[in-house]
Write a protein that holds these residues in place. Structure first.
Motif, PDB file in Angstrom:
ATOM      1  N   UNK A  43       0.767  -1.280   0.123  1.00  0.00           N
ATOM      2  CA  UNK A  43       0.038  -0.142   0.043  1.00  0.00           C
ATOM      3  C   UNK A  43       0.600   1.363  -0.085  1.00  0.00           C
ATOM      4  N   UNK A  44       0.584   2.288  -1.051  1.00  0.00           N
ATOM      5  CA  UNK A  44       1.163   3.452  -0.813  1.00  0.00           C
ATOM      6  C   UNK A  44      -0.007   4.432  -0.678  1.00  0.00           C
ATOM      7  N   UNK A  45      -0.124   5.144   0.226  1.00  0.00           N
ATOM      8  CA  UNK A  45      -1.253   6.355   0.560  1.00  0.00           C
ATOM      9  C   UNK A  45      -0.503   7.555   0.457  1.00  0.00           C
ATOM     10  N   UNK A  46      -1.126   8.376  -0.478  1.00  0.00           N
ATOM     11  CA  UNK A  46      -0.555   9.706  -0.779  1.00  0.00           C
ATOM     12  C   UNK A  46      -1.650  10.987  -0.406  1.00  0.00           C
ATOM     13  N   UNK A  47      -1.095  11.928   0.287  1.00  0.00           N
ATOM     14  CA  UNK A  47      -2.048  13.016   0.417  1.00  0.00           C
ATOM     15  C   UNK A  47      -1.532  14.371  -0.011  1.00  0.00           C
TER      16      UNK A  47
END
Length: 197
Positions: A43-47
């Motif tokens: 998982x890569x979560x980007x904001x």
């Protein structure tokens, strides 16, 4: 495939989906099963925080505690601001004892509820590596195989493939020979295209 291996894979997939949903519900664009060189990031979560600057969080997920998980979180530390390990809730003690202090711990209960048991510490605050990694994913995604969720998810499928097709069509047939020098040349061109163009 042996039944216990098949069960483990199904369990791990469910953990990944539960954790991905957790981040997507909090406004992150979430990429799952991201292939990077010879490895895959769960998982890569980007904001986006401001003016094309991003916070990058990586989660490596395992259905059972393994030494491989410890190696993976160390390997991901150079391309993320925050690194987490995701495990079933019953392995909390193992995670707290074995994982480095800077690594966050995300636990998933049997009912699918996600708990952040330990927040990750900020890494790479002054480094551009996580920013480049975020731009790479937003520009090309995982080429064709990443699953994207969150507020921008629907936009990326078409944009990623369009940009990738445009990029690949810019090469002449002489660039596409299978020898190793042209392969490394292609990698260089991909990185140059993404970060210079």
């Amino acid at each position: 495939m042996q039944p216990d291996i098949a069960m483990k894979r199904r369990t791990e997939k469910k953990l990944v989906k539960d954790i991905a949903r957790y981040f997507a519900e909090r406004g992150y664009t979430v990429f799952m099963n991201v292939k990077l060189l010879d490895t895959e990031i769960d998982i890569v979560a980007i904001r986006e925080i401001r003016d094309s600057r991003y916070i990058v969080k990586i989660v490596e997920v395992k259905s059972l505690p393994k030494v491989k998980l410890i190696k993976q979180v160390h390997a991901r530390a150079c391309i993320a601001h925050y690194v987490y390990a995701g495990l079933p809730a019953e392995y909390r003690d193992w995670a707290e004892k074995k994982l480095p202090n800077w690594c966050g711990i995300i636990l998933v209960k049997r009912d699918g509820k996600v708990i952040v048991a330990r927040r990750a510490q900020m890494l790479n605050g002054d480094s551009d590596a996580p920013q480049h990694f975020a731009r790479l994913l937003f520009s090309c995604g995982n080429f064709t195989s990443a699953k994207v969720y969150g507020p921008h998810g629907e936009q990326f499928g078409v944009k990623i493939l369009t940009r990738l097709r445009s990029f690949l069509s810019s090469f002449s047939s002489s660039d596409s020979s299978p020898d190793s020098s042209s392969s490394s040349n292609l990698s260089f061109k991909v990185w140059t295209y993404l970060f210079v163009v």
